[in-house]
Design an enzyme around this catalytic site. Structure first.
Site, PDB file in Angstrom:
ATOM      1  N   ASP A   1       0.818  -1.216   0.000  1.00 13.86           N
ATOM      2  CA  ASP A   1       0.000   0.000   0.000  1.00 13.86           C
ATOM      3  C   ASP A   1       0.853   1.268   0.000  1.00 13.86           C
ATOM      4  O   ASP A   1       2.030   1.246   0.370  1.00 13.86           O
ATOM      5  CB  ASP A   1      -0.860   0.040   1.269  1.00 13.86           C
ATOM      6  CG  ASP A   1      -2.001  -0.961   1.226  1.00 13.86           C
ATOM      7  OD1 ASP A   1      -1.995  -1.832   0.349  1.00 13.86           O
ATOM      8  OD2 ASP A   1      -2.884  -0.855   2.098  1.00 13.86           O
ATOM      9  N   ASP A   2       0.203   2.338  -0.367  1.00 13.68           N
ATOM     10  CA  ASP A   2       0.675   3.724  -0.187  1.00 13.68           C
ATOM     11  C   ASP A   2       1.693   4.187  -1.226  1.00 13.68           C
ATOM     12  O   ASP A   2       2.092   5.333  -1.230  1.00 13.68           O
ATOM     13  CB  ASP A   2       1.265   3.980   1.215  1.00 13.68           C
ATOM     14  CG  ASP A   2       0.270   3.749   2.329  1.00 13.68           C
ATOM     15  OD1 ASP A   2      -0.905   3.498   2.026  1.00 13.68           O
ATOM     16  OD2 ASP A   2       0.677   3.804   3.502  1.00 13.68           O
TER      17      ASP A   2
ATOM     18  N   HIS B   1      -6.081   3.085  -3.748  1.00 12.76           N
ATOM     19  CA  HIS B   1      -5.947   3.343  -2.306  1.00 12.76           C
ATOM     20  C   HIS B   1      -6.278   4.806  -2.002  1.00 12.76           C
ATOM     21  O   HIS B   1      -5.801   5.355  -1.027  1.00 12.76           O
ATOM     22  CB  HIS B   1      -4.532   2.983  -1.851  1.00 12.76           C
ATOM     23  CG  HIS B   1      -4.369   2.806  -0.369  1.00 12.76           C
ATOM     24  ND1 HIS B   1      -5.292   2.169   0.428  1.00 12.76           N
ATOM     25  CD2 HIS B   1      -3.375   3.190   0.478  1.00 12.76           C
ATOM     26  CE1 HIS B   1      -4.862   2.168   1.686  1.00 12.76           C
ATOM     27  NE2 HIS B   1      -3.709   2.791   1.748  1.00 12.76           N
TER      28      HIS B   1
ATOM     29  N   HIS C   1      -5.657   9.586   1.020  1.00 10.76           N
ATOM     30  CA  HIS C   1      -5.499   8.643   2.136  1.00 10.76           C
ATOM     31  C   HIS C   1      -6.231   9.115   3.386  1.00 10.76           C
ATOM     32  O   HIS C   1      -5.770   8.945   4.508  1.00 10.76           O
ATOM     33  CB  HIS C   1      -4.003   8.412   2.447  1.00 10.76           C
ATOM     34  CG  HIS C   1      -3.730   7.097   3.126  1.00 10.76           C
ATOM     35  ND1 HIS C   1      -3.920   6.901   4.476  1.00 10.76           N
ATOM     36  CD2 HIS C   1      -3.285   5.920   2.646  1.00 10.76           C
ATOM     37  CE1 HIS C   1      -3.576   5.659   4.792  1.00 10.76           C
ATOM     38  NE2 HIS C   1      -3.204   5.047   3.695  1.00 10.76           N
TER      39      HIS C   1
ATOM     40  N   HIS D   1       3.743  -2.190   3.094  1.00  7.94           N
ATOM     41  CA  HIS D   1       3.794  -0.846   2.507  1.00  7.94           C
ATOM     42  C   HIS D   1       5.115  -0.671   1.772  1.00  7.94           C
ATOM     43  O   HIS D   1       6.181  -0.738   2.408  1.00  7.94           O
ATOM     44  CB  HIS D   1       3.667   0.219   3.606  1.00  7.94           C
ATOM     45  CG  HIS D   1       2.367   0.132   4.363  1.00  7.94           C
ATOM     46  ND1 HIS D   1       2.156  -0.789   5.358  1.00  7.94           N
ATOM     47  CD2 HIS D   1       1.213   0.826   4.227  1.00  7.94           C
ATOM     48  CE1 HIS D   1       0.920  -0.647   5.817  1.00  7.94           C
ATOM     49  NE2 HIS D   1       0.332   0.321   5.154  1.00  7.94           N
TER      50      HIS D   1
HETATM   51 NI    NI Z   1      -2.443   3.093   3.446  1.00  5.55          NI
END
Ligand code: NI
Length: 512
Positions: free
Chosen positions: A312-313, A362, A366, A453
């Protein structure tokens, strides 16, 4: 760091602190300023998340600029700030802002753990490039903070004189004390006409409230006012515009350069030691074979022992290295990207698809979707899908909500399956490759979805050992869609892991 720089940094960081402290305080009596006779000015209200009075400048205009992303899934913190190799003051000043805001957030967001409560608050900090020239950088930082469901936005713009390597603030854009006073008066006059602004706050306009000044394409000055500082308890951010003709006579020599850099940004010349934008640490290894062409590998996860690794991210500076390691191990994965990072590194999204990975959404900023209006939830998803589509010719078919925070409204608006996880490596917390490896290896079961991540170098460093360890346990790596079965996935449904199979994975945990 020079003493002057330290003072300046402190001065403007203190400004942000002052804003936080001022919010919610009782009005301080003050005397109204003498009105100016004529004003060619306006105010505007912004409702879009991170909305800006000026368009963000593409980061590619500063060749040695990079972003620093940080997340804390449990405390609901997500921050992104900048650093510039040739101007260390940028990274220092930006980091100072983030650390200060995080410190304050901690103090105000202490959960009663004994009562089984989780933090209800959220902190989201994001920086935007607003002005670039060979001598000037303007960086606007927007911070959203909520505690006990009450949220507010703060804005601050840092100006950098890149010849001196110094950080400057709004006051430095103006020449004499009189010029600054005139500017404040223009702002006060314009603000007074906005129904969202409490009249009494205009009469006691604090310098610290004017800490986010930028210049639009017409060369007008825009001033972003924080929620709750000057505005009358509104959730909207208010932008006051002071016209070019009024602002030009008041500006300092640096202010004039800053105005030009904001109005008509020009790229900075590449620094000699510039790190090329992209993936400097990605190793070149011609020995890695290209995937066999035309040979579709299919895995039946009802029979095989499957696991879906998710990242993620990102994409971040280490994602290229991660892709290299995944390709070497012939391990497909799923990347849940945030919009601005996807926009910055579209070539990495192309590469993900070319190398058999899956790209999921995503969101853009955020933010916790459960705290947003339906319109903002859609905008968060759609904006991100636009940049994903621009890179890989198709929108994401999966959504991972930030922090795993979702409700029936966000699930319905997702219009895709909502993917959570059953293995949390806590990589963002430990920032320790050994711990990431041990939690991934010890918690993974057949059918697991593993959360990591790719913005953390420690996570990327852990991946080769995770791949080797899980492979030794007989696991096959698949994308989330392969794991759950393309035909079985349903829009608006949430998934923690694969449903039960003959190999002993447990039933879908359903809603989290
Ligand atoms: Ni995230």
């Amino acid at each position: 760091m020079s003493p002057a720089l330290g003072q300046n940094t402190f001065k403007y960081i203190s400004g942000l602190l002052a804003l936080a402290l001022l919010a919610g305080c009782a009005p301080i009596p003050g005397s109204p300023t003498e009105p100016k006779p004529s004003l060619a000015t306006s105010t505007q209200n912004y409702t879009q998340i991170g909305g800006s009075p000026v368009d963000a400048v593409p980061l590619s205009m500063v060749p040695d600029m990079s972003t620093v992303d940080q997340s804390d899934e449990h405390r609901h913190i997500f921050t992104q700030h900048f650093k510039v190799t040739s101007v260390p003051a940028v990274g220092e000043a930006q980091r100072g802002l983030v650390e200060l805001a995080m410190g304050k957030f901690d103090q105000g967001n202490v959960p009663d753990v004994s009562a089984g409560l989780e933090n209800s608050g959220e902190l989201n900090i994001r920086s935007y490039l607003t002005a670039v020239s060979p001598n000037v950088l303007g960086i606007r930082t927007a911070a959203y903070q909520s505690v006990d469901s009450v949220g507010s936005n703060r804005f601050l713009t840092q100006w950098f004189d890149t010849r001196k390597g110094s950080v400057l603030g709004s006051r430095d854009l103006f020449d004499s004390a009189d010029d600054w006073a005139d500017f404040r008066e223009f702002v006060a006059q314009t603000a007074a006409s906005n129904p969202l602004i409490a009249p009494e706050s205009v009469t006691q306009l604090e310098d610290a409230w004017l800490d986010s000044v930028n210049f639009d394409a017409q060369g007008n000055a825009t001033v972003e006012l924080d929620d709750a500082a000057i505005t009358a308890g509104t959730a909207q951010s208010v932008v006051v515009t002071v016209s070019a003709s009024n602002i030009i006579p008041l500006l300092s020599p640096f202010g004039l350069m800053a105005r030009t850099a904001g109005m008509a940004p020009t790229p900075r010349l590449p620094a000699i030691s510039a790190v090329p934008w992209g993936n400097p640490e990605e190793p070149e290894d011609p020995a890695v074979p290209a995937p066999p062409s035309g040979e579709e590998k299919t895995v039946d996860c009802t029979k095989a022992k499957c696991v879906a690794l998710t990242f993620d991210d990102g994409p971040g500076p280490k994602t290229g290295k991660l892709l290299y390691d995944l390709k070497k191990a012939d391990a497909p994965a799923t990347f849940f990207v945030v919009g601005p990072n996807a926009k910055t590194r579209p070539e990495l999204l192309k590469r993900m698809i070319a190398e058999g990975h899956e790209v999921g959404n995503h969101t853009w900023t955020h933010r916790s979707l459960t705290a947003l209006s339906p319109a903002n939830i859609r905008s968060e998803i759609d904006r991100t899908n636009e940049v994903i589509s621009a890179a890989i010719d198709q929108p994401a078919t999966l959504l991972r909500p930030p922090y795993g925070a979702h409700n029936s409204t966000s699930d319905r608006l997702a219009q895709t399956p909502v993917i959570l996880w059953d293995v949390d490596t806590l990589d963002w917390k430990h920032k320790n490759a050994d711990k990431v490896v041990s939690s991934a290896l010890s918690q993974t079961r057949p059918g697991s979805i593993v959360l990591m991540h790719d913005i953390h170098s420690t996570t990327v460093a852990a991946v080769p050992r995770i791949l080797a360890g899980l492979k030794a346990k007989g696991y096959t790596f698949v994308t989330v869609t392969e794991l759950l079965g393309k035909d079985k996935l349903k829009s608006g449904e949430t998934y923690l892991r694969a449903p039960s199979t003959a190999k002993g994975s447990v039933k879908n945990g359903g809603k989290k």
